[in-house]
Design an enzyme around this catalytic site. Structure first.
Site, PDB file in Angstrom:
ATOM      1  N   HIS A 126       0.840  -1.212   0.000  1.00 29.31           N
ATOM      2  CA  HIS A 126       0.000   0.000   0.000  1.00 29.31           C
ATOM      3  C   HIS A 126       0.874   1.261   0.000  1.00 29.31           C
ATOM      4  O   HIS A 126       0.606   2.217  -0.732  1.00 29.31           O
ATOM      5  CB  HIS A 126      -0.874   0.067   1.254  1.00 29.31           C
ATOM      6  CG  HIS A 126      -1.890  -1.030   1.401  1.00 29.31           C
ATOM      7  ND1 HIS A 126      -1.961  -1.835   2.513  1.00 29.31           N
ATOM      8  CD2 HIS A 126      -2.891  -1.444   0.583  1.00 29.31           C
ATOM      9  CE1 HIS A 126      -2.964  -2.688   2.384  1.00 29.31           C
ATOM     10  NE2 HIS A 126      -3.549  -2.478   1.216  1.00 29.31           N
ATOM     11  N   ARG A 136      -2.653  -6.114  -8.022  1.00 26.26           N
ATOM     12  CA  ARG A 136      -1.615  -7.145  -7.915  1.00 26.26           C
ATOM     13  C   ARG A 136      -1.805  -8.128  -9.067  1.00 26.26           C
ATOM     14  O   ARG A 136      -1.620  -7.786 -10.207  1.00 26.26           O
ATOM     15  CB  ARG A 136      -1.690  -7.839  -6.550  1.00 26.26           C
ATOM     16  CG  ARG A 136      -1.057  -7.035  -5.443  1.00 26.26           C
ATOM     17  CD  ARG A 136      -1.553  -7.445  -4.102  1.00 26.26           C
ATOM     18  NE  ARG A 136      -2.994  -7.222  -3.991  1.00 26.26           N
ATOM     19  CZ  ARG A 136      -3.705  -7.408  -2.911  1.00 26.26           C
ATOM     20  NH1 ARG A 136      -3.138  -7.848  -1.819  1.00 26.26           N
ATOM     21  NH2 ARG A 136      -5.001  -7.154  -2.899  1.00 26.26           N
TER      22      ARG A 136
HETATM   23  P1  ADP Z   1      -9.869  -3.613   0.064  1.00 25.42           P
HETATM   24  O1  ADP Z   1     -10.272  -4.310   1.308  1.00 25.42           O
HETATM   25  O2  ADP Z   1     -10.750  -2.484  -0.361  1.00 25.42           O
HETATM   26  O3  ADP Z   1      -9.459  -4.538  -1.077  1.00 25.42           O
HETATM   27  P2  ADP Z   1      -7.102  -3.235   0.768  1.00 25.42           P
HETATM   28  O4  ADP Z   1      -6.668  -2.501   1.946  1.00 25.42           O
HETATM   29  O5  ADP Z   1      -6.886  -4.695   0.783  1.00 25.42           O
HETATM   30  O6  ADP Z   1      -8.573  -2.815   0.463  1.00 25.42           O
HETATM   31  O7  ADP Z   1      -6.350  -2.624  -0.488  1.00 25.42           O
HETATM   32  C1  ADP Z   1      -6.582  -1.326  -0.955  1.00 25.42           C
HETATM   33  C2  ADP Z   1      -6.083  -1.256  -2.369  1.00 25.42           C
HETATM   34  O8  ADP Z   1      -4.686  -1.527  -2.389  1.00 25.42           O
HETATM   35  C3  ADP Z   1      -6.724  -2.277  -3.308  1.00 25.42           C
HETATM   36  O9  ADP Z   1      -6.864  -1.670  -4.574  1.00 25.42           O
HETATM   37  C4  ADP Z   1      -5.709  -3.405  -3.368  1.00 25.42           C
HETATM   38  O10 ADP Z   1      -5.772  -4.108  -4.579  1.00 25.42           O
HETATM   39  C5  ADP Z   1      -4.413  -2.597  -3.255  1.00 25.42           C
HETATM   40  N1  ADP Z   1      -3.315  -3.394  -2.709  1.00 25.42           N
HETATM   41  C6  ADP Z   1      -3.313  -4.180  -1.626  1.00 25.42           C
HETATM   42  N2  ADP Z   1      -2.113  -4.764  -1.439  1.00 25.42           N
HETATM   43  C7  ADP Z   1      -1.320  -4.334  -2.467  1.00 25.42           C
HETATM   44  C8  ADP Z   1       0.030  -4.597  -2.878  1.00 25.42           C
HETATM   45  N3  ADP Z   1       0.796  -5.443  -2.211  1.00 25.42           N
HETATM   46  N4  ADP Z   1       0.489  -3.983  -3.998  1.00 25.42           N
HETATM   47  C9  ADP Z   1      -0.315  -3.132  -4.680  1.00 25.42           C
HETATM   48  N5  ADP Z   1      -1.597  -2.858  -4.369  1.00 25.42           N
HETATM   49  C10 ADP Z   1      -2.099  -3.449  -3.268  1.00 25.42           C
END
Ligand code: ADP
Length: 179
Positions: free
Chosen positions: A25, A98
């Site tokens: 993130h 991802r």
């Molecule tokens: P949600 O519960 O809404 O999916 P997350 O906190 O899991 O929210 O993720 C927020 C955003 O960040 C989403 O678009 C997710 O795909 C992206 N994300 C999560 N982990 C990663 C990562 N390791 N690399 C890039 N993007 C990520």
């Protein structure tokens, strides 16, 4: 020739559960600051998801992590994301992508959000190759079993995970919640 427009801040909303925030993130936020003047990291309050950290805990952790980044604003919201974004001066919803498994869900959400508010667009940023396998869910699973998550999440998150899972924490340098 078009008249010169007044300077308008380019603002994006990066919304998610962030339960907890990971370097995956953080990498998205840092890269997005190359494109946007401001990024609002918005923690979704979603009672159905039964998060490990409360909305307030997640917001506080993220605030501490970005304390030296004045262009990162940390907030939380309830309800529809498009309604929240409409109350800010952002026109872009930022999401990270991802593997292909993220794509279908993200595609549906982006299409739905676009149909709810045609003024908003979703921008996807590809994950950093170092974090493509990092998700909040796997971090929690590994941390609960005592696995090493250092290097995938900031030290503050490592500490908070240990506290939640009642795992041994080194005595020195306690990090309180008063930040
Ligand atoms: P949600 O519960 O809404 O999916 P997350 O906190 O899991 O929210 O993720 C927020 C955003 O960040 C989403 O678009 C997710 O795909 C992206 N994300 C999560 N982990 C990663 C990562 N390791 N690399 C890039 N993007 C990520």
């Amino acid at each position: 020739m078009k008249p010169k427009e007044d300077f308008m801040e380019r603002v994006a909303v990066y919304a998610g559960s962030f339960d907890p925030i990971t370097y995956g993130h953080i990498d998205i936020v840092e890269r997005s600051l190359e494109i946007f003047d401001k990024v609002i990291v918005a923690v979704a309050h979603n009672a159905e998801k039964r998060p490990l950290f409360t909305t307030e805990e997640r917001r506080k952790i993220i605030k501490a992590i970005f304390k030296d980044s004045p262009n990162v604003i940390v907030d939380s919201f309830k309800g529809l994301l498009v309604d929240y974004v409409a109350k800010t001066n952002a026109r872009v919803i930022l999401r990270g992508l991802r593997a292909t498994s993220d794509f279908e869900y993200e595609f549906h959400m982006a299409s739905m959000n676009r149909s709810l508010n045609t003024h908003l667009d979703t921008l996807f940023m590809m994950t950093n190759k170092d974090y493509f396998f990092v998700s909040s869910r796997t971090i929690k699973e590994v941390a609960e079993l005592g696995g090493v998550v250092e290097g995938l999440v900031p030290d503050l998150v490592v500490r908070r995970l240990k506290e939640k899972f009642k795992l041994p924490i080194p005595k020195k340098n306690p990090i309180g919640w008063d930040y």
